[in-house]
Structures are given as structure tokens and as C-alpha cells.
Design a protein around this motif. Structure first.
Motif, mmCIF file in Angstrom:
data_model
loop_
_atom_site.group_PDB
_atom_site.id
_atom_site.type_symbol
_atom_site.label_atom_id
_atom_site.label_comp_id
_atom_site.label_asym_id
_atom_site.label_seq_id
_atom_site.Cartn_x
_atom_site.Cartn_y
_atom_site.Cartn_z
ATOM 1 N N VAL A 49 1.215 32.218 31.864
ATOM 2 C CA VAL A 49 1.934 32.402 33.124
ATOM 3 C C VAL A 49 0.974 33.037 34.123
ATOM 4 O O VAL A 49 0.308 34.026 33.810
ATOM 5 N N LEU A 50 0.910 32.448 35.313
ATOM 6 C CA LEU A 50 0.169 33.027 36.430
ATOM 7 C C LEU A 50 1.180 33.398 37.502
ATOM 8 O O LEU A 50 2.142 32.661 37.737
ATOM 9 N N SER A 51 0.964 34.515 38.185
ATOM 10 C CA SER A 51 1.838 34.839 39.315
ATOM 11 C C SER A 51 1.080 35.674 40.332
ATOM 12 O O SER A 51 0.142 36.398 39.988
ATOM 13 N N GLN A 52 1.503 35.516 41.569
ATOM 14 C CA GLN A 52 0.945 36.304 42.660
ATOM 15 C C GLN A 52 2.025 36.496 43.708
ATOM 16 O O GLN A 52 2.769 35.563 44.021
ATOM 17 N N THR A 53 2.097 37.701 44.250
ATOM 18 C CA THR A 53 3.039 38.000 45.321
ATOM 19 C C THR A 53 2.325 37.845 46.649
ATOM 20 O O THR A 53 1.223 38.371 46.831
ATOM 21 N N ILE A 54 2.960 37.115 47.565
ATOM 22 C CA ILE A 54 2.384 36.904 48.895
ATOM 23 C C ILE A 54 3.333 37.444 49.952
ATOM 24 O O ILE A 54 4.547 37.510 49.746
ATOM 25 N N ASN A 55 2.792 37.835 51.082
ATOM 26 C CA ASN A 55 3.603 38.269 52.217
ATOM 27 C C ASN A 55 4.180 37.046 52.909
ATOM 28 O O ASN A 55 3.470 36.055 53.121
ATOM 29 N N THR A 56 5.468 37.117 53.247
ATOM 30 C CA THR A 56 6.143 36.030 53.940
ATOM 31 C C THR A 56 7.046 36.596 55.024
ATOM 32 O O THR A 56 7.297 37.804 55.073
ATOM 33 N N THR A 57 7.538 35.716 55.872
ATOM 34 C CA THR A 57 8.485 36.079 56.918
ATOM 35 C C THR A 57 9.818 35.432 56.597
ATOM 36 O O THR A 57 9.884 34.205 56.404
ATOM 37 N N ALA A 58 10.876 36.227 56.515
ATOM 38 C CA ALA A 58 12.206 35.696 56.198
ATOM 39 C C ALA A 58 12.586 34.603 57.184
ATOM 40 O O ALA A 58 12.422 34.768 58.397
ATOM 41 N N GLY A 59 13.039 33.476 56.668
ATOM 42 C CA GLY A 59 13.456 32.353 57.497
ATOM 43 C C GLY A 59 12.347 31.368 57.820
ATOM 44 O O GLY A 59 12.611 30.278 58.324
ATOM 45 N N ALA A 60 11.115 31.729 57.521
ATOM 46 C CA ALA A 60 9.982 30.833 57.814
ATOM 47 C C ALA A 60 9.805 29.809 56.691
ATOM 48 O O ALA A 60 10.036 30.094 55.525
ATOM 49 N N ILE A 104 7.077 35.593 45.396
ATOM 50 C CA ILE A 104 6.245 35.444 44.205
ATOM 51 C C ILE A 104 6.001 33.957 43.958
ATOM 52 O O ILE A 104 6.945 33.170 43.933
ATOM 53 N N ILE A 105 4.764 33.598 43.782
ATOM 54 C CA ILE A 105 4.406 32.252 43.338
ATOM 55 C C ILE A 105 4.121 32.374 41.836
ATOM 56 O O ILE A 105 3.237 33.130 41.432
ATOM 57 N N ARG A 106 4.908 31.660 41.025
ATOM 58 C CA ARG A 106 4.753 31.750 39.570
ATOM 59 C C ARG A 106 4.504 30.363 38.987
ATOM 60 O O ARG A 106 5.212 29.411 39.302
ATOM 61 N N ILE A 107 3.508 30.271 38.118
ATOM 62 C CA ILE A 107 3.134 29.018 37.465
ATOM 63 C C ILE A 107 3.224 29.256 35.966
ATOM 64 O O ILE A 107 2.566 30.156 35.425
ATOM 65 N N THR A 108 4.040 28.448 35.291
ATOM 66 C CA THR A 108 4.297 28.627 33.864
ATOM 67 C C THR A 108 3.913 27.371 33.096
ATOM 68 O O THR A 108 4.369 26.272 33.431
ATOM 69 N N ASP A 109 3.097 27.535 32.072
ATOM 70 C CA ASP A 109 2.732 26.422 31.197
ATOM 71 C C ASP A 109 3.944 26.069 30.343
ATOM 72 O O ASP A 109 4.502 26.924 29.666
ATOM 73 N N MET A 110 4.355 24.810 30.366
ATOM 74 C CA MET A 110 5.518 24.344 29.614
ATOM 75 C C MET A 110 5.128 23.251 28.627
ATOM 76 O O MET A 110 5.975 22.515 28.141
ATOM 77 N N SER A 111 3.858 23.125 28.335
ATOM 78 C CA SER A 111 3.351 22.021 27.524
ATOM 79 C C SER A 111 3.876 22.070 26.096
ATOM 80 O O SER A 111 3.938 23.129 25.476
ATOM 81 N N ALA A 112 4.221 20.887 25.581
ATOM 82 C CA ALA A 112 4.607 20.762 24.182
ATOM 83 C C ALA A 112 3.382 20.480 23.324
ATOM 84 O O ALA A 112 3.309 20.902 22.177
ATOM 85 N N ALA A 113 2.439 19.753 23.867
ATOM 86 C CA ALA A 113 1.225 19.389 23.128
ATOM 87 C C ALA A 113 0.066 20.263 23.606
ATOM 88 O O ALA A 113 -0.016 20.594 24.785
ATOM 89 N N THR A 114 -0.818 20.634 22.669
ATOM 90 C CA THR A 114 -1.955 21.484 23.044
ATOM 91 C C THR A 114 -3.268 21.070 22.395
ATOM 92 O O THR A 114 -4.307 21.589 22.763
ATOM 93 N N ILE A 115 -3.232 20.170 21.452
ATOM 94 C CA ILE A 115 -4.443 19.823 20.714
ATOM 95 C C ILE A 115 -5.295 18.851 21.534
ATOM 96 O O ILE A 115 -4.896 17.721 21.788
ATOM 97 N N ASN A 116 -6.430 19.342 21.971
ATOM 98 C CA ASN A 116 -7.398 18.554 22.750
ATOM 99 C C ASN A 116 -6.862 18.066 24.096
ATOM 100 O O ASN A 116 -7.341 17.078 24.634
#
Length: 108
Positions: free
Chosen positions: A13-24, A85-97
């Protein structure tokens, strides 16, 4: 970034919080790819989340079945607060090679 390289478990899981403007309105642009010649599908979920309420503002799941492919993707979202927050989650079922990759992330 390469998720589950070296045939590791697909739980990154990767995540980073960024500054934003409500409604933008924003666009998260990135390149998603698949490395390796192993069999199976790799996937990841990309989310924009309000940092205060934890409400998911937008979400997309990217899956890759073809070897060594890269596609440009866009996740549009509307901010509801001053931090997202921008969050990226690995959901892979396969991992071999095989690995799923993300690169060139930008929010505009």
C-alpha cells in the motif's frame, strides 16, 4: 513503483496526503503497467479519500493480463476538504514472475 517484486506477497500500500480545496475538481493522472512474463492477472486499486472524514471520493481498479503493457489512466475527483489522501493498494492474485507498476503520478 513496482508492487510485489521478487515474488513477494501482494499486500503493498502506498499513500500520500495532499493539500486540496473543498469543492475543487482534480485529476490524478498516472501510468499503470505490468512487468514480467508470468501467468495471471495483476491489479491495483487507486483511491482519493477525504483525510478528515475517510470518505472515498473516487476509486478505480486497474487490472493487467498482458505482459509488459503500460496504459495512461486518469482518476477524476472533487475534493471535500483541505486534505485528500491518495492511496494505491496492490490487489494482485498472481505474483510469480509478474508485477504491477505505477509511475508518473501527478495531480492537477
Amino acid at each position: 513503483f513496482i508492487f510485489n517484486d521478487g515474488n513477494r506477497a501482494p499486500n503493498g500500500v502506498l499513500s500520500q496526503t495532499i493539500n486540496t480545496t473543498a469543492g475543487a475538481s482534480y485529476q490524478l493522472m498516472f501510468d499503470a503497467g505490468r512487468n514480467g512474463l508470468g501467468a495471471g492477472t495483476v491489479s491495483m486499486r487507486i483511491e482519493a479519500i477525504d483525510a478528515t472524514t475517510s470518505n472515498v471520493l473516487a476509486s478505480i481498479t486497474i487490472s493487467k493480463t498482458n505482459a509488459n503493457t503500460v496504459t495512461s489512466e486518469v482518476l477524476p475527483f472533487v475534493a471535500t476538504g483541505t486534505e485528500t489522501i491518495i492511496r494505491i493498494t496492490d490487489m494482485s492474485a498472481a505474483t510469480i514472475n509478474i508485477d504491477i507498476t505505477i509511475d508518473n503520478l501527478v495531480v492537477i
